[in-house]
Design an enzyme around this catalytic site. Structure first.
Site, mmCIF file in Angstrom:
data_model
loop_
_atom_site.group_PDB
_atom_site.id
_atom_site.type_symbol
_atom_site.label_atom_id
_atom_site.label_comp_id
_atom_site.label_asym_id
_atom_site.label_seq_id
_atom_site.Cartn_x
_atom_site.Cartn_y
_atom_site.Cartn_z
ATOM 1 N N ALA A 1 36.114 39.092 38.575
ATOM 2 C CA ALA A 1 35.059 38.133 38.888
ATOM 3 C C ALA A 1 35.500 36.692 38.663
ATOM 4 O O ALA A 1 35.214 35.800 39.481
ATOM 5 C CB ALA A 1 33.815 38.443 38.059
ATOM 6 N N PHE B 1 35.754 44.796 31.684
ATOM 7 C CA PHE B 1 37.005 44.612 32.437
ATOM 8 C C PHE B 1 36.804 43.822 33.716
ATOM 9 O O PHE B 1 37.745 43.231 34.248
ATOM 10 C CB PHE B 1 37.630 45.977 32.758
ATOM 11 C CG PHE B 1 37.003 46.715 33.905
ATOM 12 C CD1 PHE B 1 37.616 46.738 35.153
ATOM 13 C CD2 PHE B 1 35.815 47.408 33.755
ATOM 14 C CE1 PHE B 1 37.062 47.420 36.215
ATOM 15 C CE2 PHE B 1 35.251 48.096 34.801
ATOM 16 C CZ PHE B 1 35.873 48.109 36.040
ATOM 17 N N LYS B 2 35.586 43.786 34.204
ATOM 18 C CA LYS B 2 35.328 43.131 35.485
ATOM 19 C C LYS B 2 35.419 41.607 35.396
ATOM 20 O O LYS B 2 35.383 40.919 36.409
ATOM 21 C CB LYS B 2 33.986 43.597 36.041
ATOM 22 C CG LYS B 2 34.038 45.084 36.356
ATOM 23 C CD LYS B 2 32.769 45.644 36.933
ATOM 24 C CE LYS B 2 32.944 47.137 37.202
ATOM 25 N NZ LYS B 2 31.765 47.761 37.795
ATOM 26 N N ASP B 3 35.580 41.082 34.190
ATOM 27 C CA ASP B 3 35.836 39.648 34.054
ATOM 28 C C ASP B 3 37.135 39.251 34.759
ATOM 29 O O ASP B 3 37.238 38.138 35.276
ATOM 30 C CB ASP B 3 35.915 39.251 32.578
ATOM 31 C CG ASP B 3 34.548 39.192 31.915
ATOM 32 O OD1 ASP B 3 33.605 38.715 32.560
ATOM 33 O OD2 ASP B 3 34.421 39.635 30.761
ATOM 34 N N THR C 1 29.463 44.928 36.636
ATOM 35 C CA THR C 1 29.891 43.979 37.661
ATOM 36 C C THR C 1 28.991 42.751 37.691
ATOM 37 O O THR C 1 29.472 41.614 37.737
ATOM 38 C CB THR C 1 29.891 44.642 39.049
ATOM 39 O OG1 THR C 1 30.903 45.642 39.094
ATOM 40 C CG2 THR C 1 30.171 43.625 40.138
#
Length: 436
Positions: A111, A106-108, A139
């Site tokens: 980022a 999900f951190k795409d 992350t």
């Protein structure tokens, strides 16, 4: 839009300054001075918009004139170029799949948006941007791929030795170019403490232009609101207008973004903070005492955080009504045995494979639904990472049904490149000064 520090509510900085400075010198976190409430027409008709359209509208309302509308749309179109579907598992249970981006986590969302925002704001001839990031698992991989090859930037990723999965470690350590990895002989909290101390060190700040890619950076938090609005839009298409979200929670940026979306008008009935044995927040919600403690290693390693940074943001959101916080957030925590039981239960019930973090969110949702019987309300639990990133967790009957994406197979052919360091700040500082 102007931003203030949670430690100094009278301070004011631009979005650009908040993004590049990441954390104020007073060690607070940046928050928007005003949180706009989106108009009811937009909220009630979310199902008629695409994810990029929703993201552009939400971002424009939050950022105002900081970035022209057309430029912001172009940034979002480039950054959020993958989908995030909700998948029905049973009548009142849906899973929000957030692992379809390049790093399979999900951190795409955060980022990729942040890297493009920084690139947009960087001007020709400016000092190189040094991005420091601590990771408990996902992350680092998202940041590495988000910033890989971005001109005039360098990323230094700190991760805890032996506490990330093999695939997560490969995502951190095989990029080269402008990405470097530091293997810290400690916990995620130790990595995070080193990064935070670097931001307040005069010598490092005089030599380098430092910023963070952790969820302490406001540019990470804003795009995470997008998928809450989009998930609700998809629920509306299914005829569901009453929702609760169950969120796997470590550093509490993910659920913090959901609460920000709620503040902007997203009609969410309840947020469930689902943690592993690192249960600082669930204990606070039960007993009213906030007691950070050293993190412990678990199967859901990306949530191994004993002192979540983003809790100060959540407390700030509800500073004028602390009682509302306890009404809106319910906390559940689970140990590794319960996590494994949940993984097996999800597979047995639905023939669906979830990573350990996602399993915890599912179990928290099911427990909540059993505790609180609400008719016509659908529960959406967030799937934060592709299960292939945790191959050692699953029994063989489940592992055999995990499809390994091509990019993971490519990673396994690459060599790890990292530098080992201890948890002392002087050692970290010396590395930064000697490796300019």
């Amino acid at each position: 839009m102007k931003f203030y520090s949670t430690n100094n509510t009278s301070s004011r900085v631009s979005f650009k300054e908040a993004v590049f400075n990441s954390m104020p010198q007073d060690k607070g976190l940046y928050m928007p001075v005003t949180i706009p409430r989106l108009d009811d027409k937009f909220i009630n008709n979310l199902d008629s918009y695409t994810l990029p359209e929703i993201a552009s509208h939400v971002a424009q309302n939050l950022l105002g004139d900081d970035i022209p509308a057309d430029d912001l749309k172009a940034i979002i179109k480039d950054a959020i170029n993958f989908y995030a579907p909700i998948v029905k598992l049973e009548e009142d249970v849906y899973v929000l799949e957030l692992f379809h981006g390049p790093s399979l986590a999900f951190k795409d969302f955060g980022a990729r948006f942040m890297s493009r925002i920084m690139s947009y704001f960087l001007e020709a001839g400016e000092k190189q941007l040094d991005v420091l990031v601590a990771t408990s698992g996902d992350t680092g991989g998202a940041v590495a791929l988000g910033f890989l090859g971005v001109p005039n930037t360098r990323v230094t990723i700190l991760y805890p030795k032996g506490k990330v999965s093999d695939i997560q470690e490969l995502q951190l350590t095989t990029n080269g170019q402008n990405i470097r990895a530091l293997e810290i002989d400690g916990t995620f909290d130790d990595c995070q403490a080193l990064v935070k101390q670097a931001f307040t060190d005069p010598e490092l700040n005089a030599k380098y232009r430092l910023t963070s890619a952790n969820s302490i950076n406001i540019a990470r938090l804003i795009p995470q609101t997008f998928y809450y609005f989009n998930a609700y839009a998809q629920a509306l298409k299914q005829g569901k207008s009453q929702v609760v979200f169950s969120v796997p929670s470590g550093n509490f940026g993910n659920i913090g973004a959901g609460l920000l979306a709620w503040k902007m008008g997203l009609p969410v009935g309840q947020f469930i903070a689902a943690t592993n044995a690192n249960d600082t927040v669930p204990q606070f919600l039960k007993h009213g005492v906030y007691e950070p403690k050293p993190s412990v290693a678990t199967l859901s390693n990306a949530m191994d955080v004993g002192n979540p940074s983003n809790w100060v943001r959540i407390a700030d959101l509800f500073k004028d009504d602390a009682g509302q916080l306890n009404k809106l957030i319910t906390g559940y925590s689970f140990n590794d045995d319960e996590t494994l039981a949940a993984i097996n239960a999800v597979y047995d019930h639905y023939k669906y494979v979830v990573c350990p973090h996602t399993a915890i969110a599912w179990q928290a949702l099911k427990d909540y639904q059993q505790d609180i019987h609400i008719d016509d309300t659908v529960g959406i639990f967030l799937s934060t990472a592709h299960p292939c990133k945790f191959p050692d967790v699953f029994p063989q009957k489940i592992a055999d049904h995990i499809e390994v994406p091509a990019q993971v197979k490519d990673l396994q052919a690459k060599d790890k490149q990292s530098v080992e360091l201890g948890i002392d700040f002087e050692g970290f500082k010396d590395y930064l000064l000697k490796n300019a």
